[in-house]
Design an enzyme around this catalytic site. Sequence first.
Site, PDB file in Angstrom:
ATOM      1  N   HIS A 131       0.811  -1.213   0.000  1.00  0.00           N
ATOM      2  CA  HIS A 131       0.000   0.000   0.000  1.00  0.00           C
ATOM      3  C   HIS A 131       0.847   1.266   0.000  1.00  0.00           C
ATOM      4  O   HIS A 131       1.919   1.309   0.587  1.00  0.00           O
ATOM      5  CB  HIS A 131      -0.907   0.030   1.228  1.00  0.00           C
ATOM      6  CG  HIS A 131      -1.836  -1.135   1.288  1.00  0.00           C
ATOM      7  ND1 HIS A 131      -2.277  -1.651   2.488  1.00  0.00           N
ATOM      8  CD2 HIS A 131      -2.412  -1.896   0.324  1.00  0.00           C
ATOM      9  CE1 HIS A 131      -3.102  -2.670   2.246  1.00  0.00           C
ATOM     10  NE2 HIS A 131      -3.180  -2.841   0.943  1.00  0.00           N
TER      11      HIS A 131
ATOM     12  N   LYS B   8       5.552   5.547   7.765  1.00  0.00           N
ATOM     13  CA  LYS B   8       4.934   4.673   8.761  1.00  0.00           C
ATOM     14  C   LYS B   8       5.991   4.140   9.716  1.00  0.00           C
ATOM     15  O   LYS B   8       7.058   3.691   9.290  1.00  0.00           O
ATOM     16  CB  LYS B   8       4.240   3.486   8.091  1.00  0.00           C
ATOM     17  CG  LYS B   8       3.090   3.894   7.196  1.00  0.00           C
ATOM     18  CD  LYS B   8       2.474   2.697   6.497  1.00  0.00           C
ATOM     19  CE  LYS B   8       1.334   3.134   5.592  1.00  0.00           C
ATOM     20  NZ  LYS B   8       0.770   2.001   4.844  1.00  0.00           N
TER      21      LYS B   8
ATOM     22  N   HIS C 143       4.189  -0.269   1.341  1.00  0.00           N
ATOM     23  CA  HIS C 143       4.344  -1.064   2.560  1.00  0.00           C
ATOM     24  C   HIS C 143       3.348  -2.212   2.586  1.00  0.00           C
ATOM     25  O   HIS C 143       2.202  -2.057   2.144  1.00  0.00           O
ATOM     26  CB  HIS C 143       4.120  -0.172   3.788  1.00  0.00           C
ATOM     27  CG  HIS C 143       4.079  -0.925   5.067  1.00  0.00           C
ATOM     28  ND1 HIS C 143       2.899  -1.193   5.736  1.00  0.00           N
ATOM     29  CD2 HIS C 143       5.062  -1.508   5.801  1.00  0.00           C
ATOM     30  CE1 HIS C 143       3.173  -1.882   6.824  1.00  0.00           C
ATOM     31  NE2 HIS C 143       4.465  -2.092   6.889  1.00  0.00           N
TER      32      HIS C 143
ATOM     33  N   GLU D  84      -5.403   6.275  -2.247  1.00  0.00           N
ATOM     34  CA  GLU D  84      -4.778   4.992  -1.918  1.00  0.00           C
ATOM     35  C   GLU D  84      -4.522   4.183  -3.181  1.00  0.00           C
ATOM     36  O   GLU D  84      -5.353   4.143  -4.089  1.00  0.00           O
ATOM     37  CB  GLU D  84      -5.681   4.173  -0.992  1.00  0.00           C
ATOM     38  CG  GLU D  84      -5.789   4.733   0.397  1.00  0.00           C
ATOM     39  CD  GLU D  84      -6.728   3.914   1.271  1.00  0.00           C
ATOM     40  OE1 GLU D  84      -7.581   3.163   0.751  1.00  0.00           O
ATOM     41  OE2 GLU D  84      -6.604   4.037   2.498  1.00  0.00           O
TER      42      GLU D  84
ATOM     43  N   LYS E 196      -8.881  -5.566  -3.235  1.00  0.00           N
ATOM     44  CA  LYS E 196      -8.056  -4.401  -3.589  1.00  0.00           C
ATOM     45  C   LYS E 196      -6.607  -4.824  -3.834  1.00  0.00           C
ATOM     46  O   LYS E 196      -5.977  -4.389  -4.791  1.00  0.00           O
ATOM     47  CB  LYS E 196      -8.137  -3.364  -2.476  1.00  0.00           C
ATOM     48  CG  LYS E 196      -7.171  -2.211  -2.602  1.00  0.00           C
ATOM     49  CD  LYS E 196      -7.271  -1.316  -1.379  1.00  0.00           C
ATOM     50  CE  LYS E 196      -6.026  -0.513  -1.193  1.00  0.00           C
ATOM     51  NZ  LYS E 196      -6.034   0.284   0.018  1.00  0.00           N
ATOM     52  N   ASP E 197      -6.080  -5.680  -2.951  1.00  0.00           N
ATOM     53  CA  ASP E 197      -4.692  -6.104  -3.105  1.00  0.00           C
ATOM     54  C   ASP E 197      -4.523  -7.102  -4.247  1.00  0.00           C
ATOM     55  O   ASP E 197      -3.509  -7.099  -4.938  1.00  0.00           O
ATOM     56  CB  ASP E 197      -4.161  -6.674  -1.796  1.00  0.00           C
ATOM     57  CG  ASP E 197      -4.043  -5.597  -0.722  1.00  0.00           C
ATOM     58  OD1 ASP E 197      -4.056  -4.396  -1.069  1.00  0.00           O
ATOM     59  OD2 ASP E 197      -3.940  -5.952   0.463  1.00  0.00           O
TER      60      ASP E 197
END
Length: 183
Positions: free
Chosen positions: A64, A73, A120, A144, A169-170
């Site tokens: 992401h 992050k 990440h 995103e 989504k992934d």
Amino acid sequence: MAIQVSPTSLPDVKLIDMQVFNDERGFLFESFNTRDFERLVDANVVFVQDNHSHSVKDVLRGLHYQIKHMQGKLVRVVYGEVFDVAVDIRQSSPTFGQWVGVYLSAVNRRQLWVPPGFAHGFLTLSDRAECLYKTTDYRYPNFERSILWNDPELWIKWPLQGRPIVSQKDADGQRLSKADLYV
């Protein structure tokens, strides 16, 4: 000193070990100290949001990132174990397209600093895992993006035993060569 910072194969991504005080009652450690972080990792960082993620074994989240609102992050695991990955997606970087993976767990209490400009993701290795991570920008769902976790151009060596569990989504993530990256 409360923390010790170690380099990874990607110079901007840092592995952080905290000083832990153990005795018969349990343990105590500072999970974050602004002064130490600024001095030893990055003086230009301001964290604005904390996230808490729970995943079951074999869940793979990522890779992401956000466009326009890049997020750094600071990731740690408070229960279980994950294999955590950062991929350099800064097109002008000499390490563009390279990745680093580290094991983070509640036992080793390590943290990973993933600066802005990196995608990440992580794979849950234990029956369940809980990750806490601080971010340097807010979540903007319309910005995103996801890079395909098994992109053959990246060749990430995930410690998999079979197929991972991924979100739609992934599963629909883009290959790095076709991804909408930072401008």
